[in-house]
Write an enzyme that holds these catalytic residues in place. Sequence first.
Site, PDB file in Angstrom:
ATOM      1  N   CYS A 158      80.923  24.523  -2.615  1.00  0.00           N
ATOM      2  CA  CYS A 158      80.360  25.598  -1.792  1.00  0.00           C
ATOM      3  C   CYS A 158      79.524  26.582  -2.610  1.00  0.00           C
ATOM      4  CB  CYS A 158      81.430  26.342  -1.013  1.00  0.00           C
ATOM      5  SG  CYS A 158      80.645  27.286   0.316  1.00  0.00           S
ATOM      6  N   CYS A 212      76.249  25.165   4.555  1.00  0.00           N
ATOM      7  CA  CYS A 212      76.850  26.325   3.909  1.00  0.00           C
ATOM      8  C   CYS A 212      76.636  27.543   4.805  1.00  0.00           C
ATOM      9  CB  CYS A 212      76.190  26.533   2.549  1.00  0.00           C
ATOM     10  SG  CYS A 212      77.008  27.803   1.604  1.00  0.00           S
TER      11      CYS A 212
HETATM   12  P1  FAD Z   1      90.016  18.999  -1.742  1.00  0.00           P
HETATM   13  O1  FAD Z   1      90.086  19.431  -0.325  1.00  0.00           O
HETATM   14  O2  FAD Z   1      89.978  20.057  -2.777  1.00  0.00           O
HETATM   15  O3  FAD Z   1      91.232  18.014  -1.976  1.00  0.00           O
HETATM   16  C1  FAD Z   1      91.538  17.389  -3.197  1.00  0.00           C
HETATM   17  C2  FAD Z   1      93.019  17.066  -3.170  1.00  0.00           C
HETATM   18  O4  FAD Z   1      93.344  16.202  -4.256  1.00  0.00           O
HETATM   19  C3  FAD Z   1      93.902  18.308  -3.296  1.00  0.00           C
HETATM   20  O5  FAD Z   1      94.800  18.364  -2.228  1.00  0.00           O
HETATM   21  C4  FAD Z   1      94.605  18.118  -4.636  1.00  0.00           C
HETATM   22  O6  FAD Z   1      95.933  18.633  -4.649  1.00  0.00           O
HETATM   23  C5  FAD Z   1      94.608  16.601  -4.749  1.00  0.00           C
HETATM   24  N1  FAD Z   1      94.743  16.128  -6.134  1.00  0.00           N
HETATM   25  C6  FAD Z   1      94.084  16.558  -7.241  1.00  0.00           C
HETATM   26  N2  FAD Z   1      94.485  15.862  -8.317  1.00  0.00           N
HETATM   27  C7  FAD Z   1      95.404  14.977  -7.887  1.00  0.00           C
HETATM   28  C8  FAD Z   1      96.167  13.975  -8.515  1.00  0.00           C
HETATM   29  N3  FAD Z   1      96.080  13.753  -9.830  1.00  0.00           N
HETATM   30  N4  FAD Z   1      96.991  13.223  -7.761  1.00  0.00           N
HETATM   31  C9  FAD Z   1      97.073  13.412  -6.411  1.00  0.00           C
HETATM   32  N5  FAD Z   1      96.390  14.355  -5.765  1.00  0.00           N
HETATM   33  C10 FAD Z   1      95.564  15.128  -6.500  1.00  0.00           C
HETATM   34  N6  FAD Z   1      82.992  24.051   2.616  1.00  0.00           N
HETATM   35  C11 FAD Z   1      82.285  24.173   3.793  1.00  0.00           C
HETATM   36  O7  FAD Z   1      81.917  23.160   4.392  1.00  0.00           O
HETATM   37  N7  FAD Z   1      81.967  25.384   4.324  1.00  0.00           N
HETATM   38  C12 FAD Z   1      82.366  26.536   3.719  1.00  0.00           C
HETATM   39  O8  FAD Z   1      82.092  27.623   4.226  1.00  0.00           O
HETATM   40  C13 FAD Z   1      83.094  26.448   2.485  1.00  0.00           C
HETATM   41  N8  FAD Z   1      83.490  27.555   1.844  1.00  0.00           N
HETATM   42  C14 FAD Z   1      84.276  27.464   0.718  1.00  0.00           C
HETATM   43  C15 FAD Z   1      84.704  28.630   0.100  1.00  0.00           C
HETATM   44  C16 FAD Z   1      85.535  28.576  -1.002  1.00  0.00           C
HETATM   45  C17 FAD Z   1      85.970  29.860  -1.658  1.00  0.00           C
HETATM   46  C18 FAD Z   1      85.953  27.312  -1.509  1.00  0.00           C
HETATM   47  C19 FAD Z   1      86.894  27.248  -2.689  1.00  0.00           C
HETATM   48  C20 FAD Z   1      85.508  26.145  -0.926  1.00  0.00           C
HETATM   49  C21 FAD Z   1      84.649  26.204   0.183  1.00  0.00           C
HETATM   50  N9  FAD Z   1      84.170  25.048   0.809  1.00  0.00           N
HETATM   51  C22 FAD Z   1      83.407  25.147   1.968  1.00  0.00           C
HETATM   52  C23 FAD Z   1      84.304  23.735   0.136  1.00  0.00           C
HETATM   53  C24 FAD Z   1      85.368  22.825   0.711  1.00  0.00           C
HETATM   54  O9  FAD Z   1      86.604  23.483   0.829  1.00  0.00           O
HETATM   55  C25 FAD Z   1      85.504  21.582  -0.178  1.00  0.00           C
HETATM   56  O10 FAD Z   1      84.228  21.046  -0.436  1.00  0.00           O
HETATM   57  C26 FAD Z   1      86.373  20.525   0.471  1.00  0.00           C
HETATM   58  O11 FAD Z   1      87.678  21.002   0.677  1.00  0.00           O
HETATM   59  C27 FAD Z   1      86.380  19.251  -0.391  1.00  0.00           C
HETATM   60  O12 FAD Z   1      87.315  18.323   0.075  1.00  0.00           O
HETATM   61  P2  FAD Z   1      87.936  17.222  -0.934  1.00  0.00           P
HETATM   62  O13 FAD Z   1      88.852  16.387  -0.125  1.00  0.00           O
HETATM   63  O14 FAD Z   1      86.846  16.570  -1.681  1.00  0.00           O
HETATM   64  O15 FAD Z   1      88.729  18.088  -2.003  1.00  0.00           O
END
Ligand code: FAD
Length: 433
Positions: free
Chosen positions: A184, A362
């Site tokens: 983000c 975003c």
């Molecule tokens: P995540 O949701 O981070 O999930 C990764 C998972 O993997 C976690 O649960 C973690 O515990 C797990 N994991 C890590 N390592 C291991 C391991 N070794 N073994 C097993 N599990 C593990 N997005 C938007 O679309 N709009 C917004 O307005 C927006 N605002 C944001 C604001 C902030 C402050 C933040 C921090 C993020 C924002 N985002 C936004 C971004 C969005 O939250 C992420 O891009 C999204 O959650 C990514 O999903 P993901 O599944 O790739 O990763």
Amino acid sequence: MAAFCRNVGICASHLNTSSRSSAKQHYKILVLGGGTGGISMSARMKRMMGAENVAVVEPSEMHYYQPLWTLAGAGAKTVASSGRPTSSVMPSGVKLIKSKVQEINPDTNTVRSDDGTQISYEYLIVALGLQLHFEKIKGLPEGFEHPKIGSNYSVETVDKTWTALQNFKEGNAVFSFPNTPIKCAGAPQKIMYLTDAFLRKTGKREKANIIYNTSLPVLFGVKKYADSLWEIAKQRDLKVNLRQNLIEVRADKQEAVFENLDKPGETTVFEYEMLHVTPPMGPNCVIKNSPLADESGWLDVDKGNLQHKRYPNVFGIGDCTNLPTSKTAAAVAAQSAVLNRTIKKILKNEKPDKKYDGYTSCPLVTSYNTVVLAEFDYDGQPLETFPIDQGKERRLMYYMKADLMPQLYWHGLLKGLWGGPEPYRKLMHLGMK
Ligand code: FAD
Ligand code: UQ1
């Protein structure tokens, strides 16, 4: 601070051998990570092949809707309302393996978890997210034990942003953007606009210098939205310094040290009354240490269909991948629809056809009731859902971000029912053609 350090930082590759177990498990579809991408794909895979064939490996008790942290850091929502127990977001019947992946061995189709369990799979979906690296800034993370500093990027530090904002008296409010890819990319400046709005509301704005120090050479990567944001920054007297990278925090003295990336070695010290840190970020070390990584450590997938470039039974989604788009939950939504179709085709021995266009979005929160809703593709071209100019600040988009999006997340995306706004965009723009 121990809890805060748990999910960030250094790659620990040791294994506690005393807890090594000889247990073996096998799943047709194994999902690594139970965040946004992992839960939405497990819901879709359950529908495709039955709950008993799907498992998710995830160690965290809680699942967080991270986009809410922007608003929580400014007191407009609570951190508590951003989280639900991981068990409650798991699709019923899908196995939750509550441990941390330690090693991925795609040559033997196995994964090893931190309790020593070997899990084998037919198909693997990697959704491990990225890692925060506060420790790459001298003085952090221990600096968070002092007041006046916060970060909306970690669940442990969001409330510290809100406390620092409430306690602001007079001086500099400083906001950083690191010299790495981040999730983000709008969030580091959203909290600046909210800080400006809060200080105006509480009559303290005249006593504040608001300073945004970014490593980037631009305010935002897409010109249309950058133009709007520069205008807003000018109107509200927000000072933007480009190519400035936070390298040290002296939290006891309330000083932040930035390096000029165009003149290495040249540093500037900013005294602060409030500091918001966006930490450096990088690939998940489990991927980085595996054959699945590209040369930079990100999961090496095809940008059109999300299949791994070298291991055809491995797929990736979200922040952990090297997809050349901005890392957001909105991008995950669009990717989940593409990946679902890719896997469906592969199970039928057909060639994946659907092409991901890099859609990402975003919602740039510019006050407590306005948002500029950026939506764009791989080429940085605006790909707007609504048939109105989304480059303008709009109240409607704020309510979408604050009230509608969380519902769409918990009840749509995580249930595998929301694959991004593409069908609605096409429908809404029909009348315009
Ligand atoms: P995540 O949701 O981070 O999930 C990764 C998972 O993997 C976690 O649960 C973690 O515990 C797990 N994991 C890590 N390592 C291991 C391991 N070794 N073994 C097993 N599990 C593990 N997005 C938007 O679309 N709009 C917004 O307005 C927006 N605002 C944001 C604001 C902030 C402050 C933040 C921090 C993020 C924002 N985002 C936004 C971004 C969005 O939250 C992420 O891009 C999204 O959650 C990514 O999903 P993901 O599944 O790739 O990763
Ligand atoms: C989106 O789909 C999404 O995922 C649920 C987000 O994450 C929270 C978003 O912030 C946005 C903006 C979208 C895109 C959705 C619409 C209706 C434009």
